[in-house]
Each structure stands twice: as structure tokens, then as C-alpha cells.
Enzyme design. Structure first.
Site, PDB file in Angstrom:
ATOM      1  N   GLY A  93      16.251  30.569 104.510  1.00 47.31           N
ATOM      2  CA  GLY A  93      17.615  30.082 104.669  1.00 47.31           C
ATOM      3  C   GLY A  93      18.579  30.975 103.913  1.00 47.31           C
ATOM      4  O   GLY A  93      18.174  31.710 103.005  1.00 47.31           O
ATOM      5  N   GLN A 100      26.154  33.939  99.888  1.00 48.70           N
ATOM      6  CA  GLN A 100      25.113  34.792  99.289  1.00 48.70           C
ATOM      7  C   GLN A 100      25.265  36.254  99.702  1.00 48.70           C
ATOM      8  O   GLN A 100      24.701  37.134  99.057  1.00 48.70           O
ATOM      9  CB  GLN A 100      23.716  34.266  99.643  1.00 48.70           C
ATOM     10  CG  GLN A 100      23.416  32.921  98.987  1.00 48.70           C
ATOM     11  CD  GLN A 100      22.026  32.448  99.328  1.00 48.70           C
ATOM     12  OE1 GLN A 100      21.809  31.847 100.373  1.00 48.70           O
ATOM     13  NE2 GLN A 100      21.067  32.738  98.461  1.00 48.70           N
ATOM     14  N   CYS A 127      15.205  30.648  95.752  1.00 50.79           N
ATOM     15  CA  CYS A 127      16.503  31.030  96.301  1.00 50.79           C
ATOM     16  C   CYS A 127      16.633  32.547  96.235  1.00 50.79           C
ATOM     17  O   CYS A 127      16.289  33.154  95.224  1.00 50.79           O
ATOM     18  CB  CYS A 127      17.605  30.378  95.470  1.00 50.79           C
ATOM     19  SG  CYS A 127      19.263  30.779  96.024  1.00 50.79           S
ATOM     20  N   LEU A 128      17.140  33.153  97.311  1.00 46.86           N
ATOM     21  CA  LEU A 128      17.284  34.612  97.326  1.00 46.86           C
ATOM     22  C   LEU A 128      18.288  35.091  96.273  1.00 46.86           C
ATOM     23  O   LEU A 128      18.263  36.256  95.883  1.00 46.86           O
ATOM     24  CB  LEU A 128      17.708  35.097  98.715  1.00 46.86           C
ATOM     25  CG  LEU A 128      16.683  34.904  99.834  1.00 46.86           C
ATOM     26  CD1 LEU A 128      17.253  35.382 101.165  1.00 46.86           C
ATOM     27  CD2 LEU A 128      15.375  35.624  99.525  1.00 46.86           C
ATOM     28  N   HIS A 179      19.753  22.326 100.188  1.00 49.87           N
ATOM     29  CA  HIS A 179      19.810  23.524  99.334  1.00 49.87           C
ATOM     30  C   HIS A 179      20.934  24.465  99.792  1.00 49.87           C
ATOM     31  O   HIS A 179      21.756  24.907  98.984  1.00 49.87           O
ATOM     32  CB  HIS A 179      18.454  24.245  99.378  1.00 49.87           C
ATOM     33  CG  HIS A 179      18.418  25.535  98.607  1.00 49.87           C
ATOM     34  ND1 HIS A 179      17.673  25.709  97.460  1.00 49.87           N
ATOM     35  CD2 HIS A 179      19.058  26.715  98.820  1.00 49.87           C
ATOM     36  CE1 HIS A 179      17.878  26.943  97.005  1.00 49.87           C
ATOM     37  NE2 HIS A 179      18.699  27.581  97.813  1.00 49.87           N
ATOM     38  N   GLU A 180      20.967  24.728 101.089  1.00 52.71           N
ATOM     39  CA  GLU A 180      21.981  25.666 101.602  1.00 52.71           C
ATOM     40  C   GLU A 180      23.382  25.059 101.523  1.00 52.71           C
ATOM     41  O   GLU A 180      24.357  25.760 101.228  1.00 52.71           O
ATOM     42  CB  GLU A 180      21.658  26.076 103.048  1.00 52.71           C
ATOM     43  CG  GLU A 180      20.319  26.783 103.244  1.00 52.71           C
ATOM     44  CD  GLU A 180      20.089  27.957 102.313  1.00 52.71           C
ATOM     45  OE1 GLU A 180      21.057  28.568 101.829  1.00 52.71           O
ATOM     46  OE2 GLU A 180      18.912  28.264 102.038  1.00 52.71           O
ATOM     47  N   HIS A 235      25.084  25.642  98.300  1.00 55.33           N
ATOM     48  CA  HIS A 235      25.713  26.967  98.152  1.00 55.33           C
ATOM     49  C   HIS A 235      27.178  26.924  98.595  1.00 55.33           C
ATOM     50  O   HIS A 235      28.026  27.582  98.003  1.00 55.33           O
ATOM     51  CB  HIS A 235      24.985  28.012  99.004  1.00 55.33           C
ATOM     52  CG  HIS A 235      23.739  28.548  98.370  1.00 55.33           C
ATOM     53  ND1 HIS A 235      23.746  29.272  97.193  1.00 55.33           N
ATOM     54  CD2 HIS A 235      22.442  28.490  98.753  1.00 55.33           C
ATOM     55  CE1 HIS A 235      22.502  29.628  96.889  1.00 55.33           C
ATOM     56  NE2 HIS A 235      21.684  29.162  97.818  1.00 55.33           N
TER      57      HIS A 235
HETATM   58 CO    CO Z   1      19.620  29.463  97.844  1.00 55.83          CO
END
Ligand code: CO
Length: 171
Positions: A45, A50, A97-98, A139-140, A143
Site C-alpha cells: 500500500g 509518501q 510502512c515504506l 493504515h493508509e 497517512h
Molecule cells: Co505506511
């Protein structure tokens, strides 16, 4: 095109993303770049912020286990201007998480969510889930609100994270 993923503690990750108003070719380019970047970084995701674009756009692509974890583009869930309609229950899942690469920790979230969103053409949809997708959506979505999963950790785990992270970025 693969874009650079911004990483904690970059202040831009704390920004609240803005609603998408035009469902135009710029949005489609953003979504395509997000897919390329997510695949390049081996994520499931990604939120637009990001890659430093503060728009309410997120994508999720759950790997197909039976196909060696393939993530074909047509399987990508593209979520624009999401709004939770219902959330209930409780689940715990080890998240990563990236933007916090290499760190994984269990996070408490709602088990079931129902979400209204728009696709890349501006068409409204409703989705509901009580499995992994529900967790990924939460989660997304965080962000878009400028929040990271590490902020949901209890204080002792959060402190351990900060210590580990400081060591890591010194290297
Ligand atoms: Co993330």
C-alpha cells in the site's frame, strides 16, 4: 515512474492531505506513479504523501499468494477522498510502512470498516472488509491525516522504536 519515498522523521509525513477536486490526467499520472513506486519498494500500500504529494489518494494491492505474491496493476484498489462510514471490533496485526523501512510492530485497529471513496474517474464506491484489507485501509488513511503507525504504539514500544531508529539513521 518510480518516485522517491519520503521517510520518517520527514515533516511532510505529518501534513494533512487535501481533497482531490479534479479527476483528470494529473490524478491518473499520480496513481500510476504510486503503483510503480509501491511495486519497486515491495509494498502492499502507499499514500500520495509518501511520494510528497499531499492529496487524499491511497492505493492498496494485496499480493496473490497462489501466484508467487504477484501484484498485477489491474488488482490495485485506487482510493480517492475516502470517508469511513462504519468501524467496529478490534484486531491486532504486525504492520510495517515504506516510510519507516525495516521496522515492524503490532498495532491495534478496528476489525471491520466500511468506507466510501471515489475511483480515478470520480465514480463513488463503497467497500467493506474485516480482514487484511480493513487494516491496510486504516493504515493508509492515517497517512492522509498525517499520522504514522508508530504513533499508535504504546509508550514503551514507541520509546524502543525511537532508540532503534536513531541508531539506524546514524549508520
Ligand atoms: Co505506511
Amino acid at each position: 515512474m518510480v518516485k522517491e519515498v519520503i521517510v520518517y522523521p520527514d515533516k511532510r509525513l505529518k501534513e494533512r492531505s487535501k481533497e482531490v477536486e479534479e479527476f483528470d490526467s494529473n490524478l491518473h499520472q499520480l496513481l500510476d506513479d504510486m503503483y510503480d513506486t509501491m511495486i519497486d519498494k515491495k509494498g502492499v500500500g502507499l499514500a500520495a504523501i509518501q511520494i510528497a504529494v499531499p492529496k487524499r489518494v491511497l492505493i492498496i494491492n494485496i499480493p496473490i499468494e497462489e501466484e508467487d505474491g504477484a501484484q498485477p496493476k489491474e488488482n490495485t484498489l485506487e482510493v480517492i477522498n475516502p470517508e469511513f462510514l462504519e468501524m467496529r471490533g478490534e484486531s491486532r496485526y504486525e504492520e510495517g510502512c515504506l516510510s519507516v523501512p525495516g521496522f515492524y510492530e503490532e498495532v491495534k485497529r478496528y476489525k471491520y470498516v466500511k468506507l466510501k471513496y471515489y475511483d480515478r474517474y470520480g465514480k463513488e464506491h463503497i467497500i467493506e472488509d474485516d480482514g487484511f484489507l480493513a487494516i491496510a485501509l486504516q493504515h493508509e488513511y492515517d497517512h492522509l491525516e498525517g499520522k504514522l503507525f508508530i504513533e499508535k504504539l504504546p509508550i514503551t514500544k514507541r520509546k524502543r522504536f525511537e532508540k532503534e531508529w536513531k541508531k539506524k539513521i546514524k549508520k
